[in-house]
Design a protein around this motif. Structure first.
Motif, PDB file in Angstrom:
ATOM      1  N   LEU A 194      -9.001   3.570  11.100  1.00  0.00           N
ATOM      2  CA  LEU A 194      -9.719   2.301  11.272  1.00  0.00           C
ATOM      3  C   LEU A 194      -9.997   1.684  12.397  1.00  0.00           C
ATOM      4  O   LEU A 194     -10.699   0.957  12.451  1.00  0.00           O
ATOM      5  CB  LEU A 194      -9.182   1.604  10.097  1.00  0.00           C
ATOM      6  N   THR A 195      -8.959   2.085  13.390  1.00  0.00           N
ATOM      7  CA  THR A 195      -8.900   1.035  14.634  1.00  0.00           C
ATOM      8  C   THR A 195      -9.870   1.872  15.711  1.00  0.00           C
ATOM      9  O   THR A 195     -10.097   1.400  16.683  1.00  0.00           O
ATOM     10  CB  THR A 195      -7.564   1.113  15.455  1.00  0.00           C
ATOM     11  N   GLY A 196     -10.664   2.913  15.345  1.00  0.00           N
ATOM     12  CA  GLY A 196     -11.480   3.504  16.189  1.00  0.00           C
ATOM     13  C   GLY A 196     -12.915   3.517  15.559  1.00  0.00           C
ATOM     14  O   GLY A 196     -12.937   2.743  14.604  1.00  0.00           O
ATOM     15  N   PRO A 197     -13.870   4.369  16.086  1.00  0.00           N
ATOM     16  CA  PRO A 197     -15.256   4.425  15.378  1.00  0.00           C
ATOM     17  C   PRO A 197     -15.060   5.207  14.158  1.00  0.00           C
ATOM     18  O   PRO A 197     -14.151   5.835  13.867  1.00  0.00           O
ATOM     19  CB  PRO A 197     -16.022   5.066  16.706  1.00  0.00           C
ATOM     20  N   PRO A 198     -15.950   4.670  13.191  1.00  0.00           N
ATOM     21  CA  PRO A 198     -15.982   5.217  11.927  1.00  0.00           C
ATOM     22  C   PRO A 198     -16.121   6.847  11.975  1.00  0.00           C
ATOM     23  O   PRO A 198     -17.247   7.517  12.883  1.00  0.00           O
ATOM     24  CB  PRO A 198     -17.295   4.923  11.521  1.00  0.00           C
ATOM     25  N   VAL A 199     -15.488   7.645  11.270  1.00  0.00           N
ATOM     26  CA  VAL A 199     -15.696   9.259  11.415  1.00  0.00           C
ATOM     27  C   VAL A 199     -15.690   9.474   9.866  1.00  0.00           C
ATOM     28  O   VAL A 199     -15.081   8.811   9.093  1.00  0.00           O
ATOM     29  CB  VAL A 199     -14.416   9.805  12.252  1.00  0.00           C
ATOM     30  N   GLU A 227       0.914  -1.265   0.171  1.00  0.00           N
ATOM     31  CA  GLU A 227       0.030   0.182  -0.036  1.00  0.00           C
ATOM     32  C   GLU A 227       0.966   1.395  -0.276  1.00  0.00           C
ATOM     33  O   GLU A 227       1.829   1.519   0.796  1.00  0.00           O
ATOM     34  CB  GLU A 227      -0.919  -0.124   1.150  1.00  0.00           C
ATOM     35  N   ILE A 228       0.694   2.220  -0.850  1.00  0.00           N
ATOM     36  CA  ILE A 228       1.187   3.489  -0.894  1.00  0.00           C
ATOM     37  C   ILE A 228       0.224   4.542  -0.428  1.00  0.00           C
ATOM     38  O   ILE A 228      -0.848   4.641  -1.116  1.00  0.00           O
ATOM     39  CB  ILE A 228       1.757   3.600  -2.422  1.00  0.00           C
ATOM     40  N   LEU A 229       0.527   5.084   0.612  1.00  0.00           N
ATOM     41  CA  LEU A 229      -0.241   6.015   1.083  1.00  0.00           C
ATOM     42  C   LEU A 229       0.500   7.616   1.168  1.00  0.00           C
ATOM     43  O   LEU A 229       1.818   7.647   1.392  1.00  0.00           O
ATOM     44  CB  LEU A 229      -0.516   5.702   2.617  1.00  0.00           C
ATOM     45  N   ASP A 230      -0.338   8.559   1.087  1.00  0.00           N
ATOM     46  CA  ASP A 230      -0.020   9.828   1.201  1.00  0.00           C
ATOM     47  C   ASP A 230      -0.313  10.198   2.865  1.00  0.00           C
ATOM     48  O   ASP A 230      -0.579   9.243   3.472  1.00  0.00           O
ATOM     49  CB  ASP A 230      -0.622  11.139   0.421  1.00  0.00           C
ATOM     50  N   GLN A 231       0.049  11.460   3.078  1.00  0.00           N
ATOM     51  CA  GLN A 231      -0.185  11.420   4.803  1.00  0.00           C
ATOM     52  C   GLN A 231      -1.935  11.442   5.044  1.00  0.00           C
ATOM     53  O   GLN A 231      -2.288  10.818   6.180  1.00  0.00           O
ATOM     54  CB  GLN A 231       0.288  12.896   5.069  1.00  0.00           C
ATOM     55  N   MET A 232      -2.653  11.967   4.047  1.00  0.00           N
ATOM     56  CA  MET A 232      -3.989  11.745   4.541  1.00  0.00           C
ATOM     57  C   MET A 232      -4.532  10.330   4.267  1.00  0.00           C
ATOM     58  O   MET A 232      -5.265   9.845   5.300  1.00  0.00           O
ATOM     59  CB  MET A 232      -4.944  12.617   3.432  1.00  0.00           C
ATOM     60  N   GLY A 233      -3.882   9.632   3.524  1.00  0.00           N
ATOM     61  CA  GLY A 233      -4.141   8.151   3.373  1.00  0.00           C
ATOM     62  C   GLY A 233      -3.444   7.312   4.689  1.00  0.00           C
ATOM     63  O   GLY A 233      -4.247   6.529   5.260  1.00  0.00           O
ATOM     64  N   ALA A 234      -2.330   7.743   5.308  1.00  0.00           N
ATOM     65  CA  ALA A 234      -2.003   7.064   6.341  1.00  0.00           C
ATOM     66  C   ALA A 234      -2.708   7.288   7.523  1.00  0.00           C
ATOM     67  O   ALA A 234      -3.207   6.456   8.500  1.00  0.00           O
ATOM     68  CB  ALA A 234      -0.617   7.578   6.526  1.00  0.00           C
ATOM     69  N   ASP A 235      -3.258   8.753   7.686  1.00  0.00           N
ATOM     70  CA  ASP A 235      -4.211   9.067   8.630  1.00  0.00           C
ATOM     71  C   ASP A 235      -5.633   8.360   8.683  1.00  0.00           C
ATOM     72  O   ASP A 235      -6.052   7.972   9.705  1.00  0.00           O
ATOM     73  CB  ASP A 235      -4.370  10.554   8.497  1.00  0.00           C
ATOM     74  N   ALA A 236      -6.118   8.241   7.508  1.00  0.00           N
ATOM     75  CA  ALA A 236      -7.372   7.333   7.545  1.00  0.00           C
ATOM     76  C   ALA A 236      -7.116   6.032   7.719  1.00  0.00           C
ATOM     77  O   ALA A 236      -7.891   5.494   8.543  1.00  0.00           O
ATOM     78  CB  ALA A 236      -7.940   7.598   5.755  1.00  0.00           C
ATOM     79  N   LYS A 237      -6.053   5.429   7.238  1.00  0.00           N
ATOM     80  CA  LYS A 237      -5.857   4.013   7.655  1.00  0.00           C
ATOM     81  C   LYS A 237      -5.656   3.941   9.362  1.00  0.00           C
ATOM     82  O   LYS A 237      -6.309   3.137  10.097  1.00  0.00           O
ATOM     83  CB  LYS A 237      -4.506   3.488   7.031  1.00  0.00           C
ATOM     84  N   ALA A 238      -5.108   4.790   9.833  1.00  0.00           N
ATOM     85  CA  ALA A 238      -4.893   4.495  11.298  1.00  0.00           C
ATOM     86  C   ALA A 238      -6.043   4.986  12.061  1.00  0.00           C
ATOM     87  O   ALA A 238      -6.337   4.330  13.242  1.00  0.00           O
ATOM     88  CB  ALA A 238      -3.829   5.721  11.651  1.00  0.00           C
TER      89      ALA A 238
END
Length: 147
Positions: free
Chosen positions: A138-143, A125-136
């Motif tokens: 995922l461990t919490g409630p949907p936002v 998976e290749i992520l920019d900062q926004m992608g990395a933040d969104a993936k991280a």
């Protein structure tokens, strides 16, 4: 009809391309497939549910195909960017009354370089900062995606 077209393009279109090229890659000893997803695979904004669902389905497809094609030597990678400065995104934002943060917009050429570097490094998976933040997140409630 628009929702079906979104799914057809993003999920079934990706599946059709993989089915078309995987046999040729196998005959050549492997290669690489890069599926362009979106941070909306993991989060969304109001009014973007169909696209988010299609990208989520494409993410699941990519993960499954990665396992299936590994034995033929084909690397399957997903590019999961946030905002890409394209006419399509800018028009969507204008029509939705959303002001996009300029500092978070990816230039398409920069994103292409990021993708090529990630492929060369063998990343799944290749992520920019926004992608990395969104993936991280995922461990919490949907936002909703924070713009």
């Amino acid at each position: 009809a628009n929702i079906r077209a979104t799914m057809d393009s993003n999920y079934y279109g990706t599946l059709a391309m993989i089915r078309a090229f995987a046999p040729a890659l196998a005959r050549n000893g492997g290669g690489a497939i890069l599926n362009v997803l979106s941070v909306t695979a993991w989060s969304t904004v109001d009014g973007n549910t169909a696209y988010a669902a299609a990208k989520s389905a494409e993410w699941g497809l990519t993960n499954g195909v990665r396992v299936e094609l590994a034995r033929q030597g084909t690397q399957v990678t997903s590019l999961v960017p946030g905002l890409i400065r394209t006419d399509t995104l800018l028009e969507f934002a204008r029509n939705a009354g959303i002001e996009l943060p300029e500092e978070q917009m990816n230039d398409p050429a920069d994103l292409a370089r990021l993708a090529l570097d990630g492929l060369e490094a063998g990343e799944v998976e290749i992520l920019d900062q926004m992608g990395a933040d969104a993936k991280a997140a995922l461990t919490g409630p949907p936002v909703a995606l924070s713009l």
